[in-house]
Design a protein around this motif. Structure first.
Motif, mmCIF file in Angstrom:
data_model
loop_
_atom_site.group_PDB
_atom_site.id
_atom_site.type_symbol
_atom_site.label_atom_id
_atom_site.label_comp_id
_atom_site.label_asym_id
_atom_site.label_seq_id
_atom_site.Cartn_x
_atom_site.Cartn_y
_atom_site.Cartn_z
ATOM 1 N N GLY A 46 0.651 -1.189 0.076
ATOM 2 C CA GLY A 46 0.232 -0.061 0.039
ATOM 3 C C GLY A 46 0.878 1.175 0.142
ATOM 4 O O GLY A 46 1.828 1.266 0.660
ATOM 5 N N CYS B 253 -3.575 4.214 3.966
ATOM 6 C CA CYS B 253 -3.558 2.981 2.875
ATOM 7 C C CYS B 253 -4.597 1.982 3.303
ATOM 8 O O CYS B 253 -4.483 0.779 3.217
ATOM 9 C CB CYS B 253 -1.980 2.036 3.421
ATOM 10 S SG CYS B 253 -0.758 2.741 2.872
ATOM 11 N N LEU C 22 3.080 -1.402 4.045
ATOM 12 C CA LEU C 22 2.821 0.076 3.674
ATOM 13 C C LEU C 22 4.009 1.112 3.513
ATOM 14 O O LEU C 22 4.708 1.137 4.186
ATOM 15 C CB LEU C 22 2.015 0.716 5.087
ATOM 16 C CG LEU C 22 0.786 -0.494 5.343
ATOM 17 C CD1 LEU C 22 -0.184 0.145 6.483
ATOM 18 C CD2 LEU C 22 -0.058 -0.540 4.013
#
Length: 732
Positions: A418, A428, A451
């Motif tokens: 993400g 995210c 992320l």
């Protein structure tokens, strides 16, 4: 797959379809003009016998009488061995003037049917009709998917001008174009005998005429029994040959009539194939049914526009995607990379990953998340790189992913990466949502969801190391962000606010620098109020985005900027002096614009969020009802666009201005004003109002909670309004 099916016929057959459509529209309107000039007697008012006798009294050597599908009556005859033709008044049988077939209409008819190329042209026309049919069906399915199902097929479309034009015209013309395409395919197949047309062969009469002296046409019982509305063609006996009779073609079939007795010698009724074929012809041409002809003609005129708008959409979509070398086909790849991106920045990371995997010997296919296939023949793993749009929403290229995932029969190892900004509460959020959906479907995870904060190349490289360990391939992901293509703009004016509240804020206006050479850009990039401008501060790698308060037609690019503590870009802009320059680029934001129509618009914002809202009001030339709710700190120092809003209220562009100032006695916040006006807002929503919210996350959250309470008595919720495109947010 569906989009590709829709695009390819349009791209390869655009000129063919456009030619068929333009010629078809001409013929449809030509039939309407012919019908408007024709006299059509009421049923039972005129018989074929009466009309035939009136014509023969004027032309003893009449050859035939034809009644066209549009109701015109044409008689052909010989006088002094010279052929003639005239238009006939069906009520009186009198001549209306000579009949002169239009060479233009004949030529365009042949162009429409065969492109003046005989059988080869008939085949080409049939292929064009088939391509149009594919486009209609696939286009309807794409529109349904875009709007959220068949139940939402009438909702207003969103997107760029070319996308809205393509959707709205396609929706308007869908029935007409589908009907034209389907009947065109049928007629082409019938032309080559693949489908029966039921044409009766005009053989000699089974019972021979009596050969007696001929009666006048008006005394023939078989003709007296036929109403003029049923007539297609009446062929008269030849010359003095008493063995010849009348041949009558009607809507029911073909028969022969004894000219001496007036009796029907035989009659061959139209079989089912002929009845179907004549119906197909009527549905394709609209002749005789002018409302249908009008529908077909108007629908046909949209085809070239649809082709042009579709071409623009295809080109922009193709140009927006990065050029990925050695991107193998989806069914040949061992690794699938799917990308969710709103502004294409995530694609840069996907390109870096694709190159590293390809260099390591893998066969890699990269595509948008919306392109998730039902199955992949050779794929061993799926890698998803996705950004999050707004407050946890899917980016543009991933909005259909979860629908496709529900229909997918594939299960393979997957990793989700993400991209977002940790300053957002839903950091995210969409990536987390995708990972949860994949786990629920039983997809094994190669890695926990990773992320990446603010497009960090270091975070991306660390994920690459972990992924390499998981798949047994060494991956060195050294990503360098591509600098966006920018335009130089010059500060032309600024208005300062926020002195008393110690929140420096400015309205900044930019123009193009004075032309310094022939090739220097002389016009602003195209943009609308509500679009975004990305600005690169000196020495910064990442752009900062600001909502636009102007449109390019205003001749200036205008933004509202509050100076943030430690903010690199906001600090740079607040220090910029008139004449100073910035490097900027436009990111369209078509999802944050007022929908079309006359329904009211409720504009809600706080602080610099007023920028695009003021732009919407500025361009409200049609005085659509617009109600503004805006919150600031202090009216004497923070009332952004105060003088302009007063002017807009005076000239009718702004219906009502509602302000809330938090730093004055008895003041409050914008959500407090909403709560106080709950009854009026409910009334606006019941009249189809659209709500547009722009500003900070905290303000937007408070507004959402207030509006949820306002909607409860109506049995509505925010999710419903959002799905209908009636609650839109631009949050930062």
């Amino acid at each position: 797959m569906l989009r590709r099916l829709h695009s390819l016929p349009g791209l390869f057959a655009a000129l063919l379809i456009a030619a068929l459509a333009v010629t078809g529209a001409f013929l449809a309107f030509d039939s309407i003009i012919e019908r408007s000039g024709a006299t059509v007697p009421a049923t039972g008012q005129v018989t074929v016998a009466a009309l035939a006798e009136a014509v023969q009294l004027r032309h003893p050597e009449v050859e035939r009488i034809v009644r066209t599908a549009s109701g015109s009556v044409i008689a052909t005859y010989f006088e002094a061995d010279l052929p003639g033709a005239e238009r006939v008044d069906p009520l009186t049988g009198q001549a209306l003037g000579p009949h002169q077939p239009s060479n233009l209409t004949r030529t365009i008819t042949n162009l429409h049917r065969s492109f003046l190329m005989g059988d080869a042209g008939h085949v080409a026309a049939g292929l064009g009709a088939a391509a149009m049919l594919v486009l209609c069906i696939s286009g309807a399915m794409l529109l349904m998917a875009r709007l959220g199902g068949w139940g939402a097929i009438l909702r207003p479309s969103r997107g760029t001008l070319s996308q809205r034009l393509h959707c709205e015209l396609g929706r308007f013309a869908l029935i007409g174009l589908t009907l034209s395409a389907l009947t065109g395919c049928w007629m082409c197949l019938a032309t080559f005998g693949v489908l029966p047309d039921g044409t009766a062969v005009d053989a000699a009469a089974l019972v021979q005429p009596s050969g007696g002296a001929r009666l006048p046409p008006g005394q023939l019982a078989a003709l007296q029994a036929v109403d003029l509305s049923e007539l297609r063609e009446l062929t008269f006996p030849y010359g003095s040959d008493l063995a010849d009779g009348y041949t009558l073609t009607t809507a029911q079939g073909l028969g022969h009539i004894d000219a001496a007795t007036g009796q029907m010698l035989d009659f061959t009724p139209n079989d089912l194939a002929r009845q179907v074929h004549e119906t197909i012809i009527m549905l394709h041409t609209g002749r005789g049914v002018w409302p249908l002809a009008l529908l077909l003609g108007l629908a046909a005129l949209t085809a070239p526009v649809l082709a042009g708008a579709g071409g623009v959409i295809w080109w922009r979509r193709r140009a927006a995607l990065p050029k990925i070398r050695q991107n193998v086909g989806a069914q040949s790849a061992d690794t699938i990379i799917l990308v969710g991106s709103e502004g294409n920045s995530t694609w840069g990371f996907a390109v870096t990953l694709h190159a590293a995997l390809t260099k390591a010997g893998h066969r890699v296919h990269a595509a948008p998340m919306n392109s998730l296939a039902p199955r992949y023949a050779k794929a061993e793993r799926l890698l998803i790189l996705t950004a999050t749009y707004g407050d946890g929403d899917a980016p543009a290229s991933a909005r259909l992913f979860q629908q496709r995932l529900e229909r997918s029969g594939t299960v393979m190892p997957v990793a989700v990466l993400g991209f977002g900004d940790r300053s957002f509460p839903q950091f995210c959020g969409f990536a987390e949502e995708v990972a949860a959906a994949l786990r629920a479907k039983g997809w094994p995870m190669l890695l926990d969801t990773w992320l990446v904060d603010r497009q960090s190349a270091q975070d991306f490289a660390a994920w690459g190391d972990a992924l390499g360990n998981a798949i047994g391939t060494s991956l060195a992901l050294a990503h360098v962000a591509a600098r966006p293509r920018t335009t130089a703009l010059e500060l032309s004016g600024r208005v300062e606010y926020g002195a008393e509240s110690q929140t420096p804020t400015a309205i900044l206006s930019f123009v193009l620098p004075a032309a310094g050479g022939f090739w220097q850009r002389r016009t602003l990039p195209r943009f609308e109020a509500g679009d975004l401008v990305g600005i690169l501060a000196p020495g910064a790698d990442l752009p900062r985005f600001y909502s636009l308060a102007s449109a390019s037609t205003d001749g200036v690019l205008e933004i509202c900027v509050r100076k943030q503590p430690g903010g690199v870009c906001s600090g740079f802009l607040h220090e910029l002096q008139p004449g100073g320059r910035i490097e900027a680029f436009i990111r369209p934001n078509p999802s944050f614009r007022p929908g079309r129509g006359k329904a009211p618009v409720i504009l809600i914002g706080a602080g610099t969020g007023i920028g695009p809202l003021a732009g919407f009001i500025r361009h409200n030339a049609r005085h659509r009802p617009m109600h503004l709710y805006w919150g600031g700190r202090h009216p004497s120092s923070d009332f952004l666009y105060g003088p302009q809003l007063s002017q807009y209220a005076a000239d009718g562009r702004l219906t009502r201005l509602n302000t809330a100032f938090s730093r004055v006695p008895g003041g409050g916040y914008v959500q407090d004003r909403l709560a106080a006006d709950a009854a009026a807002l409910r009334d606006l929503v019941q009249h189809g109002a659209q709500v547009m919210v722009c500003g900070g996350r905290d303000m937007a959250g408070g507004v959402a909670r207030a509006f949820a309470t306002i909607l409860q008595p109506l049995g509505l919720d925010l999710a419903t309004l959002k799905s209908e495109g009636r609650y839109r947010e631009d949050i930062y």
